[in-house]
Enzyme design. Structure first.
Site, short mmCIF file in Angstrom:
data_model
loop_
_atom_site.label_atom_id
_atom_site.label_comp_id
_atom_site.label_asym_id
_atom_site.label_seq_id
_atom_site.Cartn_x
_atom_site.Cartn_y
_atom_site.Cartn_z
N THR A 1 -17.44 -35.08 -34.17
CA THR A 1 -16.39 -35.48 -35.10
C THR A 1 -16.89 -35.86 -36.49
OG1 THR A 1 -14.73 -37.21 -35.47
CG2 THR A 1 -16.58 -37.80 -34.09
N TYR B 1 -15.06 -45.17 -31.74
CA TYR B 1 -14.95 -43.73 -31.43
C TYR B 1 -16.11 -42.97 -32.08
CZ TYR B 1 -13.30 -38.88 -31.88
OH TYR B 1 -13.21 -37.51 -31.88
#
Ligand SMILES: NC(=O)c1ccc[n+]([C@@H]2O[C@H](COP(=O)([O-])OP(=O)(O)OC[C@H]3O[C@@H](n4cnc5c(N)ncnc54)[C@H](OP(=O)(O)O)[C@@H]3O)[C@@H](O)[C@H]2O)c1
Length: 290
Positions: free
Chosen positions: A101, A125
């Site tokens: 990501t 995250y």
């Protein structure tokens, strides 16, 4: 090619499976019920049993805000999971395609981030995804890590679906206008990964970390405007709601987000021949399917 696919029911997993037939890939498609990637034994046993030629990890803990209060779970899925897959791939002598990501970056930059650039995730995250990347690199030479961003599709829960729903329900919407990134259709990401799969199948061994996302950076506000405009064009909403631009501080969320997470996709283009995708075009496909 026989490919073990994890996270098969997610946005990317579903889009990959939609393309399996035309791309002549046989997926052993698994989601959490068939293969919990946090179980080292389950992963090792399935790889031994199925004998895939490659693994694609589309499984992840993607609830960015919830991750702030579920560190252990996010770490198990985003870091221990990929390491289990990388270990099993190493034993089997096969490559792993792992997806990561833009949230590994802190977003303080002003130029598109290069794959080799310093990471500094802001939240749980991003931190757990970064830990997963590092461990994959340590465990397995034959890896391709593809970082992507702002993923939307006709599947699952995502920003495009939320904005379309709100556009139907409300006359006014307020959306954050000071965070910039590149929207990516999961179908375009699936296409990009399948180019890599075909390359590997043909004997290419270009291991490393790459970026693939949409081509035109925008803000969440800009993205929302594009979604609503396309929905209006396709008759999915009767009229455009009034769209207000707000600041990050006006809409507090548990997880901090990078202000600027635009990624440089040039190495993916030069090595694998896949350029950034045209997300505005893909938005037409997504809206038509919703
Ligand atoms: N979504 C984004 O905006 C975005 C942005 C940048 C990067 N990415 C990355 O892109 C990749 C694909 O994302 P996506 O949007 O397709 O994610 P998604 O729609 O959230 O799908 C993830 C899938 O992983 C499954 N999963 C969760 N824990 C698992 C476990 N322990 N074992 C096996 N499967 C498990 C989920 O199942 P359940 O539904 O049962 O939990 C879900 O089907 C991920 O690596 C993600 O980090 C996504």
């Amino acid at each position: 090619m026989k490919v073990l696919l994890t996270g098969a029911n997610g946005q990317l997993g579903r889009c990959l499976q939609d393309r399996a037939e035309q791309e002549r890939v046989t997926f052993i498609a698994t989601d959490r019920q068939e293969l919990d990637i946090t179980s080292e034994t389950a992963v090792a046993e399935l790889v031994l049993k199925e004998q895939p030629q490659l693994i694609i990890n589309a499984a992840a803990y993607t609830a960015v805000d919830k991750a702030e209060s579920e560190y252990e779970t996010a770490l198990a899925v985003n870091a221990n999971g990929p390491v289990n897959l990388a270990k099993a791939a190493a034993v089997a002598g096969i490559p792993l395609l792992h997806v990561s990501t833009d949230y590994v970056f802190d977003g303080n930059g002003t130029e598109p981030y290069l794959p080799e650039q310093q990471t500094s995730p802001l939240g749980v995250y991003g931190e757990t995804k970064w830990a997963g990347e590092k461990m994959v690199r340590q465990q397995l030479d034959k890896h391709v890590i593809v970082r992507t961003a702002w993923v939307v599709s006709e599947y699952g829960n995502n920003f495009a679906k939320t904005i379309l729903r709100l556009g139907k329900e409300r006359d006014e919407l307020s959306v954050i206008a000071d965070q910039y990134g590149c929207p990516t259709y999961a179908g375009d990401l699936a296409d990009a990964l399948l180019v890599v799969v075909k390359g590997i199948s043909a004997g290419r061994q270009e291991w490393g970390t790459f970026h693939h996302c949409g081509d035109q950076p925008t803000s969440w506000h800009g993205f929302a405007r594009a979604i609503l405009a396309e929905a209006k064009t396709q008759g999915k909403i009767e009229s455009m709601p009034k769209l207000y631009a707000i600041k990050t501080e006006d809409y507090p969320l548990p997880a901090p987000r990078p202000t600027y997470s635009v990624m440089d996709c040039n190495s993916m283009l030069s090595i694998w021949g896949v350029g950034p995708s045209n997300w505005r075009n893909s938005l037409k496909t997504i809206i038509a399917k919703l």
